[in-house]
Design an enzyme around this catalytic site. Structure first.
Site, PDB file in Angstrom:
ATOM      1  N   ASP A   1     -10.121  -4.061  -4.883  1.00  0.00           N
ATOM      2  CA  ASP A   1      -9.302  -3.026  -4.256  1.00  0.00           C
ATOM      3  C   ASP A   1      -9.332  -1.789  -5.146  1.00  0.00           C
ATOM      4  O   ASP A   1      -8.996  -1.879  -6.331  1.00  0.00           O
ATOM      5  CB  ASP A   1      -7.863  -3.526  -4.101  1.00  0.00           C
ATOM      6  CG  ASP A   1      -6.943  -2.533  -3.412  1.00  0.00           C
ATOM      7  OD1 ASP A   1      -7.379  -1.410  -3.103  1.00  0.00           O
ATOM      8  OD2 ASP A   1      -5.770  -2.887  -3.182  1.00  0.00           O
TER       9      ASP A   1
ATOM     10  N   HIS B   1      -8.050  -5.264  -0.469  1.00  0.00           N
ATOM     11  CA  HIS B   1      -6.887  -4.480  -0.058  1.00  0.00           C
ATOM     12  C   HIS B   1      -6.425  -4.929   1.329  1.00  0.00           C
ATOM     13  O   HIS B   1      -7.233  -5.118   2.238  1.00  0.00           O
ATOM     14  CB  HIS B   1      -7.231  -2.992  -0.020  1.00  0.00           C
ATOM     15  CG  HIS B   1      -6.051  -2.125   0.256  1.00  0.00           C
ATOM     16  ND1 HIS B   1      -5.126  -1.787  -0.711  1.00  0.00           N
ATOM     17  CD2 HIS B   1      -5.627  -1.533   1.399  1.00  0.00           C
ATOM     18  CE1 HIS B   1      -4.190  -1.024  -0.180  1.00  0.00           C
ATOM     19  NE2 HIS B   1      -4.468  -0.858   1.105  1.00  0.00           N
TER      20      HIS B   1
ATOM     21  N   SER C   1       0.832  -1.198   0.000  1.00  0.00           N
ATOM     22  CA  SER C   1       0.000   0.000   0.000  1.00  0.00           C
ATOM     23  C   SER C   1       0.873   1.257   0.000  1.00  0.00           C
ATOM     24  O   SER C   1       1.646   1.476  -0.931  1.00  0.00           O
ATOM     25  CB  SER C   1      -0.972  -0.051   1.178  1.00  0.00           C
ATOM     26  OG  SER C   1      -2.011   0.878   1.027  1.00  0.00           O
TER      27      SER C   1
END
Length: 315
Positions: free
Chosen positions: A252, A282, A159
């Site tokens: 995601d 995610h 991320s």
């Protein structure tokens, strides 16, 4: 790009998360939020997988001491070194939030993993996290003897940490900095300025108001998001970048940005392994063994195998 439905294990994880009184995150007191997550991480990490050793220490950073955690595999060195940058929207996360991931990566890859506790927004907006990540990577390259390094160096992150890994790779290439052999990115926060079909999945893990909060806290403005050191997709030339593994998740909102980065690398002649886990969400791989999602270990093993191949240490 996404399966017909979310994997049952990922859906069960989402159902558990909905019972926590945290969302939306931006509506919570930030000090409380970080403290709550540290406590949650402590419970999650109560029975961690063993590695050769771990050591918490500080190294010189751009704004004072920079905390790191060094995970050493079992056995005789020297070992390749992988820098790890955690996710959390540049606002949350720390050495504890990704301890399980780093331990599993150390075990599977036989790398020394150096997890970096970079400065967080909104107290420290862009480019503070970039400066810390790059400084830590420079330190690791210059102090290989302290890490029992064999000279090979990679970067990895999920991320926001995937963003930092890509940016560190870009900085190293453009500044003739540390020789980064590989970049391994899990659902990286890149390609953020465009409109992507995957944004229809906003609300699954990442709420729209929280994504806006993360961006406001770290980038400050859309102009900053056009800076290639804030988002490497904006770079004019990626041809000097190291080979990459890019993993995305079907459900995601960041999926298409990660795919766009992988495509840019390929277009500029950089070898890339791109995999989309089409039934995942995610953050699915952040805590392998603790969140009940078996594919988390699959992702760790994939990254570990790719690192081994890049370093020439495959058994």
């Amino acid at each position: 790009m996404e399966a017909s439905e979310i994997h049952p294990q990922a859906q069960a994880y989402l159902d558990r998360q909905e019972r926590l009184p945290l969302y939306p995150l931006r509506d919570r007191n930030l000090r409380f939020l970080r403290s709550f997550m540290r406590v949650a991480n402590w419970f999650q990490n109560r029975d961690p997988p063993a590695v050769g050793s771990t050591a918490d220490r500080t190294i010189p950073g751009p704004d004072g001491d920079l905390p790191i955690r060094v995970y050493r595999p079992e056995g005789e060195g020297p070992f390749p070194v992988t820098m790890f940058f955690h996710g959390g929207g540049f606002v949350i996360g720390d050495l504890g939030s990704h301890d399980l991931f780093c331990r599993h990566l150390t075990r599977e890859s036989d790398c020394v993993v150096v997890s970096v506790d970079y400065r967080l927004a909104p107290e420290h907006p862009f480019p503070a996290a970039v400066e810390d990540a790059y400084a830590a990577t420079e330190w690791a390259a210059e102090h290989g003897d302290e890490l029992d390094s064999d000279g090979h160096l990679a970067v990895a992150g999920d991320s926001a940490g995937g963003n930092l890994s890509a940016v560190v790779s870009l900085l190293a290439a453009e500044r003739d900095g540390p020789d980064v052999d590989y970049q391994a990115l899990l659902y990286p926060g890149v390609g953020l300025a465009g409109d992507h079909p995957s944004e229809e999945h906003t609300g699954i893990v990442l709420l729209e108001e929280d994504m806006e909060w993360f961006r406001e806290s770290y980038f400050g403005s859309e102009l900053t998001m056009r800076n290639p050191y804030a988002d490497p997709v904006q770079a004019c030339d990626l041809s000097g970048m190291p080979p990459a593994t890019v993993i995305t998740a079907g459900f995601d909102p960041l999926r298409d940005g990660g795919k766009a980065y992988a495509e840019r690398l390929v277009a500029d002649g950089v070898p890339v392994r791109y995999d989309n886990y089409d039934d995942m969400i995610h953050g699915f791989a952040s805590a392998p063994g603790a969140n009940g999602i078996d594919r988390a270990m699959e992702a760790v093993e994939q990254i570990a195998d790719d690192l081994r191949d890049a370093f020439g240490t495959s058994s």
